[in-house]
Design an enzyme around this catalytic site. Structure first.
Site, short mmCIF file in Angstrom:
data_model
loop_
_atom_site.label_atom_id
_atom_site.label_comp_id
_atom_site.label_asym_id
_atom_site.label_seq_id
_atom_site.Cartn_x
_atom_site.Cartn_y
_atom_site.Cartn_z
CB SER A 70 114.05 27.42 48.66
OG SER A 70 113.23 26.93 49.72
CG HIS B 177 117.22 26.99 46.26
ND1 HIS B 177 116.26 27.07 45.26
CD2 HIS B 177 116.76 26.08 47.14
CE1 HIS B 177 115.26 26.26 45.55
NE2 HIS B 177 115.54 25.64 46.68
CE LYS C 75 116.00 23.31 44.53
NZ LYS C 75 115.90 21.84 44.68
#
Length: 409
Positions: free
Chosen positions: A198, A226, A257
């Site tokens: 990340s 991610h 996210k």
């Protein structure tokens, strides 16, 4: 020899206690506040988008993890509102007892199918997935092996485990093999890694990790926090991207996210999920996801699959940004993702760059230890599917000015 309190120490002890005395000495944040470059807890008073409003000022947002740009999508907002109207604002209990909704079960089915596993469990946050799953899987005589840049939630999970922890150098497969050789052949060996790292934006060497898994009879857990939305077919993640889904035993992901919500999940075979459902403490003893968060994540999952152009747009703007930053002379390391690290290698200057960029209209995030090694401090630029090339150009131009002003470029 007995310790003799001075009168001053005695007064502090009587009025504050030893804990408060210790904590009162922590002044590191105040040092940067006094310098005018403290970069945290900046208040946003608009919805998350490529441009946000902060204290009445518009700034370009290049510090968000909303890779699909969905956090203010009207369909997702409506899904969350409708869930509140039907189920209320909370579940008033854990999934284990009174907090399981049909909505949770539906989302678990859809997530399992999406990432290619038998079943899935939905947790209240992504952090509690890793901190609850990792220590549940192995015992005292087993091993957990982790990349030394794994996310803090993985680190905390292995700290809660009774197993022996062995870490290997970042993406160093020779070092991983050395650690595997140290393990007793009959013991369980769980390799835990981020799929996409990340802070640095690079990818785990999953095909090579799978080869070592087979050679040493190990198991693999991949954190796709991610990776979901970004890599693989329809955003299925780095495991799908590398074609190793069947060889990875557990796949973890978050909702905060690409899925525009809050929460997380773990997906695996039926026996593993059955075990975790009845042993994972952060699942059993945490209140379940709110109806709104669950419905929002599910709607985002539908949109990602139905609108592949979002992922295509993300990669168009990502590749453009990668090329632009490299040509401008920035050191960006081995990133191959929408996360672009601009290395500064000095904590104070990292904060200073962040402040200068904000003053000029760009929001970026500083990264200092423990999120990185002391010598690797950086500012982190993150792309969204909704960013434009013009916004990238403005960002690069402003950051060139900031880095030059500090003698970094």
């Amino acid at each position: 020899m007995s310790y003799q309190f001075s009168q001053k120490n005695r007064d502090i002890y009587l009025t504050m206690g030893l804990l408060q005395e210790k904590l009162s000495k922590y002044r590191e944040p105040q040092k940067y506040m006094e310098m005018g470059i403290y970069p945290y807890f900046r208040e946003i008073d608009s919805h998350q988008d490529t441009e946000v409003t902060m204290s009445g000022k518009k700034v370009l947002m290049f510090g968000s993890n909303s890779y699909m740009g969905l956090t203010y999508d009207k369909r997702i907002v409506e899904a969350a509102i409708n869930a509140i109207k039907k189920y209320g604002t909370g579940c008033a209990g854990s999934r284990f007892l009174n907090g399981t909704l049909d909505l949770h079960i539906q989302l678990e089915h859809e997530l399992a199918e999406f990432v290619g596993k038998d079943e899935a469990l939905v947790y209240s946050t992504g952090f509690t997935v890793n901190s609850g799953v990792v220590p549940s899987l192995t015992g005292r005589n087993d091993y957990i092996l982790g990349d030394d840049r794994d996310h803090a939630s993985i680190v905390d999970g292995r700290r809660l485990s009774y197993s022996t922890f062995l870490h290997y150098k970042h993406n160093d497969m020779e070092d991983l093999e050395r650690e595997l050789k140290r393990c007793r052949p009959e013991a369980i060996k769980l390799i835990v890694t981020d799929g996409m790292f990340s802070m640095e934006g690079d990818l785990a060497k999953l095909p090579e990790i799978v080869a070592l898994k087979k050679k040493y009879n190990a198991s693999i857990m991949v954190d796709e926090a991610h990776g979901v939305g970004v890599f693989g077919r329809q955003g299925r993640g780095t495991c799908d991207h590398f074609g190793v889904t069947d060889d990875v035993d557990l796949i973890m992901g978050t909702f905060s996210k690409s899925l525009a919500s809050i929460g997380g999940f773990i997906a695996a075979d039926k026996d593993t999920i059955n075990w975790l459902r009845h042993t994972s403490r952060t699942y059993i003893f945490s209140a379940s996801n709110t109806p709104a968060a669950t419905a929002a994540a599910m709607e985002a999952l539908h949109i990602i699959q139905a609108e592949p152009e979002r992922q295509e747009n993300l990669w168009k703007v990502t590749n453009y940004a990668l090329k632009s930053f490299r040509e401008a002379g920035f050191e960006i390391g081995g990133t191959e993702s929408p996360v672009i690290p601009l290395y500064v290698r000095d904590a104070e200057k990292t904060f200073a760059v962040t402040k200068l960029a904000f003053d000029k209209g760009v929001f970026i995030n500083p990264v200092i230890p423990p999120a990185c090694a002391p010598q690797d401090t950086l500012v982190r630029v993150a792309l969204m599917a909704t960013h434009t090339k013009e916004q990238v150009d403005r960002c690069v131009s402003i950051l060139v000015d900031c880095f030059k002003e500090l003698g970094l470029l």
